[in-house]
Scaffold this motif. Structure first.
Motif, PDB file in Angstrom:
ATOM      1  N   VAL A 117       0.863  -1.178   0.000  1.00 21.07           N
ATOM      2  CA  VAL A 117       0.000   0.000   0.000  1.00 21.07           C
ATOM      3  C   VAL A 117       0.898   1.226   0.000  1.00 21.07           C
ATOM      4  N   THR A 118       0.749   2.052  -1.035  1.00 18.20           N
ATOM      5  CA  THR A 118       1.553   3.261  -1.160  1.00 18.20           C
ATOM      6  C   THR A 118       0.671   4.501  -0.988  1.00 18.20           C
ATOM      7  N   PHE A 126      -4.709   6.299  -0.770  1.00 20.26           N
ATOM      8  CA  PHE A 126      -3.715   5.241  -0.914  1.00 20.26           C
ATOM      9  C   PHE A 126      -3.929   4.486  -2.222  1.00 20.26           C
ATOM     10  N   ALA A 127      -2.895   3.747  -2.620  1.00 16.81           N
ATOM     11  CA  ALA A 127      -2.983   2.871  -3.790  1.00 16.81           C
ATOM     12  C   ALA A 127      -2.436   1.503  -3.417  1.00 16.81           C
ATOM     13  N   LEU A 128      -3.078   0.473  -3.925  1.00 14.38           N
ATOM     14  CA  LEU A 128      -2.573  -0.894  -3.751  1.00 14.38           C
ATOM     15  C   LEU A 128      -1.734  -1.221  -4.979  1.00 14.38           C
ATOM     16  N   SER A 129      -0.454  -1.454  -4.759  1.00  8.34           N
ATOM     17  CA  SER A 129       0.486  -1.579  -5.868  1.00  8.34           C
ATOM     18  C   SER A 129       1.216  -2.909  -5.818  1.00  8.34           C
ATOM     19  N   THR A 130       1.537  -3.414  -6.988  1.00 13.68           N
ATOM     20  CA  THR A 130       2.440  -4.554  -7.094  1.00 13.68           C
ATOM     21  C   THR A 130       3.846  -4.014  -7.256  1.00 13.68           C
ATOM     22  N   VAL A 131       4.709  -4.343  -6.300  1.00 11.61           N
ATOM     23  CA  VAL A 131       6.066  -3.796  -6.305  1.00 11.61           C
ATOM     24  C   VAL A 131       7.074  -4.929  -6.370  1.00 11.61           C
ATOM     25  N   ALA A 152      -7.730  -4.460   2.650  1.00  9.29           N
ATOM     26  CA  ALA A 152      -8.489  -3.749   3.688  1.00  9.29           C
ATOM     27  C   ALA A 152      -7.712  -2.591   4.288  1.00  9.29           C
ATOM     28  N   ALA A 153      -6.413  -2.528   4.027  1.00  9.90           N
ATOM     29  CA  ALA A 153      -5.584  -1.524   4.689  1.00  9.90           C
ATOM     30  C   ALA A 153      -5.929  -0.077   4.320  1.00  9.90           C
ATOM     31  N   PRO A 154      -6.145   0.269   3.037  1.00  9.97           N
ATOM     32  CA  PRO A 154      -6.343   1.689   2.716  1.00  9.97           C
ATOM     33  C   PRO A 154      -7.469   2.375   3.478  1.00  9.97           C
TER      34      PRO A 154
END
Length: 341
Positions: free
Chosen positions: A9-10, A24-29, A315-317
C-alpha cells in the motif's frame, strides 16, 4: 529471471484531515535485492494506529513525513525468510517498522522486538505485547507514577492503549474511570477491562457533571489519548499534584490551522500539576522489561485484550478512517495470507 513481486500500500495523495481509502494505492512492487546487513521479512499482520494520521500530515511531528509514492509506514509482525545480518536467522519472529506490505527488506534497526519462538501467537505483539501495551505500561508506571488510592481517568479507555492503562492502574491500586464513545465501549470498560466507572461522552449532555459524579474528590491522574474537549473537561477536575500524560491527540482533526481551545495554564498552576508528553520509543532500551511483565499478566489472565482483525492487504487503505470513526472493537489489525495463527 524475473524478480519477485508482492503487494504494498503506497501513499497516493496527501490526506486532508483523516486519511481515507482514496489517499492510498494498492500496488504490485518488485522486491529489492537483499543487501549485506539486511533481512527479508514476510509479514503476517499489519498494524493500524492513530499515529499514522500524523505521519502523513504536512504538520511537523516527531517522525519524518511520509512522501507521496512511499510504502505506508506501519508496524508489522512477521518471520525472517532470509538474512544477511549476523544477528538474525531464517525463522526468527520479529516486530518492527516493516510497512503496509506483504514482504519487507529492512535494516536490523527496523526491528523493535524479537519474539520468542514459543510464543503461541504473533498478533498480540502489535497490541497488548507491542507498542500499545508498552505505552500503557510506561505511561502508567513512569510518566503518571500511579500510586495506591489514586483516582485515574483514561480517555479512549476501551482502546488498545486505554484498556491496558485501566488494568495496569487497577494492579497498582488505583481507582479507574474510563471515557469512551458509545454504550458498547462503555460496557467493555467495566465488564471486560475492570474499570470502576465509565462515561459515554457521546450520550452525556454535560461531560463536566458526569466527571464530577464519578470523581467527587477530583482527579489525581489523567491519561490523555484525545486532547480536545474531553481533556478540557477533565482538567477542570484535577487535584493538587495531579499528573497528566499526553499520549495522543485523536480528537484534533487538523493542525493546520492550529486549533484554538481552552488554555490549561491556570489549572496546572493552581493545582501544581504536571503535564508531560511521551512516546513509547522513549523507552526502547527497556522494552524487554515491559514485555516480560505484560506477558506474565496476559498468561495469568489478569491482563485482557481485544483484537479487531480485517482480512487481506486490500483492507488496509480504508482502515485508518475505520479506526477514527470508532468502528473497531479492539486493537485494529490487518491479517495477511501468510499468517499462521
Amino acid at each position: 529471471m524475473s524478480r519477485p513481486t508482492h503487494l504494498a500500500v503506497t501513499v497516493a495523495r496527501r490526506p486532508v484531515a483523516i486519511p481515507q481509502a482514496h489517499d492510498f494505492a494498492l500496488s504490485t512492487v518488485t522486491l529489492p535485492d537483499l543487501a549485506e546487513g539486511q533481512i527479508h521479512v514476510r509479514n503476517h499482520y499489519l498494524s493500524v494506529d492513530p499515529a499514522m494520521r500524523g505521519w502523513l500530515s504536512d504538520a511537523k511531528g516527531y517522525a519524518d513525513r511520509i512522501e507521496i509514492g512511499d510504502v505506508m509506514r506501519a508496524f508489522a509482525v512477521g518471520v525472517v525468510v532470509r538474512s544477511r545480518a549476523p544477528a538474525f536467522h531464517e525463522g526468527d519472529r520479529v516486530m518492527g517498522l516493516f510497512g503496509w506490505q506483504e514482504q519487507a527488506i529492512v535494516a536490523p534497526d527496523a526491528v523493535m522486538l524479537r519474539i520468542n519462538a514459543d510464543a503461541p501467537r504473533l498478533s498480540p505483539y502489535l497490541g497488548v505485547l507491542g507498542l500499545n501495551g508498552i505505552t500503557a505500561y510506561f505511561g502508567t508506571t513512569d510518566v503518571c507514577r500511579v500510586q495506591r488510592g489514586d483516582t485515574v481517568i483514561v480517555s479512549t479507555a476501551a482502546g488498545a492503549v486505554g484498556s491496558c492503562v485501566g488494568q495496569i492502574t487497577k494492579r497498582l491500586g488505583g481507582r479507574t474511570i474510563g471515557i469512551a464513545g458509545g454504550r458498547e465501549k462503555q460496557r467493555q470498560c467495566i465488564d471486560e477491562f475492570g474499570y470502576d466507572a465509565a462515561i459515554d461522552y457521546r450520550s452525556e449532555a454535560d461531560l463536566d457533571a458526569a466527571i464530577a459524579r464519578c470523581c467527587p474528590n477530583g482527579v489525581d491522574v489523567y491519561f490523555d489519548n484525545t486532547s480536545g474537549g474531553i481533556s478540557d473537561s477533565v482538567l477542570r477536575h484535577i487535584r493538587i499534584g495531579a499528573r497528566i500524560a499526553i499520549c495522543g491527540t485523536a480528537a484534533i482533526e487538523s493542525w493546520n490551522p492550529w486549533p484554538l481551545g481552552e488554555r490549561p495554564n491556570r489549572h496546572l498552576l493552581i493545582k501544581r500539576a504536571t503535564m508531560r508528553g511521551f512516546l513509547a520509543t522513549d523507552y526502547r532500551d527497556r522494552y524487554a522489561e515491559a514485555v516480560e511483565t505484560l506477558s506474565a499478566w496476559v498468561d495469568d489472565g489478569s491482563l485482557r485484550y481485544r483484537e479487531d482483525v480485517l482480512d487481506g492487504i486490500e483492507a488496509a487503505p480504508g482502515s485508518i478512517a475505520h479506526l477514527y470513526a470508532g468502528k473497531n472493537t479492539g486493537k485494529l489489525l490487518i491479517r495477511l495470507s501468510a499468517a499462521e495463527d
